[in-house]
Design an enzyme around this catalytic site. Sequence first.
Site, short mmCIF file in Angstrom:
data_model
loop_
_atom_site.label_atom_id
_atom_site.label_comp_id
_atom_site.label_asym_id
_atom_site.label_seq_id
_atom_site.Cartn_x
_atom_site.Cartn_y
_atom_site.Cartn_z
N ASP A 124 -10.72 2.52 -3.07
CA ASP A 124 -11.18 0.97 -2.36
C ASP A 124 -12.68 0.81 -2.71
O ASP A 124 -13.54 1.56 -2.42
CB ASP A 124 -10.83 1.11 -0.98
CG ASP A 124 -9.45 1.12 -0.49
OD1 ASP A 124 -8.68 1.07 -1.46
OD2 ASP A 124 -9.03 1.76 0.35
N ASP B 27 0.79 -1.06 -0.02
CA ASP B 27 -0.05 -0.04 -0.03
C ASP B 27 0.88 1.23 0.03
O ASP B 27 2.17 1.22 -0.03
CB ASP B 27 -0.89 0.09 1.39
CG ASP B 27 -2.36 0.59 1.10
OD1 ASP B 27 -2.39 1.31 0.16
OD2 ASP B 27 -3.21 0.46 1.88
#
Length: 414
Positions: free
Chosen positions: A132, A70
Amino acid sequence: MLRSLVGSEMCIRDRGMAALGAYMHSKGASFGLYTAESPSTCGGYPASANHEMEDAKTFAGWGVDYMKVDGCGPAGYYKGGYRAMGEALEASGRDIVYSCSWPAYINNGNESLQPFGEFVNDGCNLWRNYKDIQCNWASLGDIIDHWGDYGEALVPAAGPGHWHDMDMLLIGAHCISTAEEQTQMAIWAISASPLIMGNDLRNVSATSRAILLNKDAIAVSQDPLGQMGRRISNTSADPHQLWARNLADGQVAVALYNKQGTQPVFPPFVPTSNCQGWNHQQGGYYEACGGPAGNLDSFTGLTLEQATAECCANPRCAGFSFSEGAGYYKENANCGIHKSAGYDGYTRPNAIPSAIPSAPADITVEFADLNLFGEVEVFDIWDQKIVGTMEGSYTARAVPFHGSAFLRLKGTKL
């Protein structure tokens, strides 16, 4: 992961993690792990910035197969950080799939500005481009729209070893309908997006399981040609959309996506004199549902003004096709625009079906739009059977709201 307070050594929980990896491998599963190119993860745990080489060696020692890396920190570090992690994973001695999140944090989602070549050179096997996913249709539908809108920029960058990741599958998570689950599977497969489940395996319904394990859908996703598909329809505002992907054996995978339903319109139509504001279609016309019975009559030797007047005077006439004085009067316009070179269409505005938020719809694919000609065999991926052999087009009937017909077409390409 936990890091020692002195130095940069990982605290030794290696045996536990290695044992976990071995257990997962014994069950036929892959071992995936998460870190970030920042001092800490988005959840506040220690991450891998400036520790790429040692962390990669540790991950390899644990038997990790897949690393999700990430961002979560200063964007200025990503350019060198993701490259450093890619080099470290390459040097780790283990084949680890490298998932990068760098694109999701830069350029505000504008895919036409993304340095995809740099992601590939840094060793990224897949990357998260966009928001997301959340466990609801609004989020899923937004991602589909984004991929459709940026198809021209996305397609050239995808290929074996480097893929755009649309985010995890909601199938089996009990937050979208069965039709919506089918649409996600179909669009993800056509877009060559990795199929990564985001559910509790203990609670997946039989219906969702059948979607996830559909061998023909998986075959589209994993097609060896490695050519990403895209939305063929013009915009995300189109209520009925065509998505397509070329396959290695020359077939074409197609999703007919009912983003919005339509309310069919039937005669009688008014007015029957002095009709104004006809909807004009170039290179095609609104087709009537009902097959040949949808045509009221044919005509020849008429001017456009004469054909318009005759249709206007008939309360059962929704519109007509027109080519050099000849054409057909149509009883309805409910089967959408049929593309036909040399023809124009003229349709009463009040005969054109309007979009409604929750209705099934008949959706047609014109084979010529996919460079397919002659007889075309139509295989229904959801029903896992051949529907038949068609010429010119195929119409999927009553595609559910937010659902998709998922087809494989086998014909002659020119």
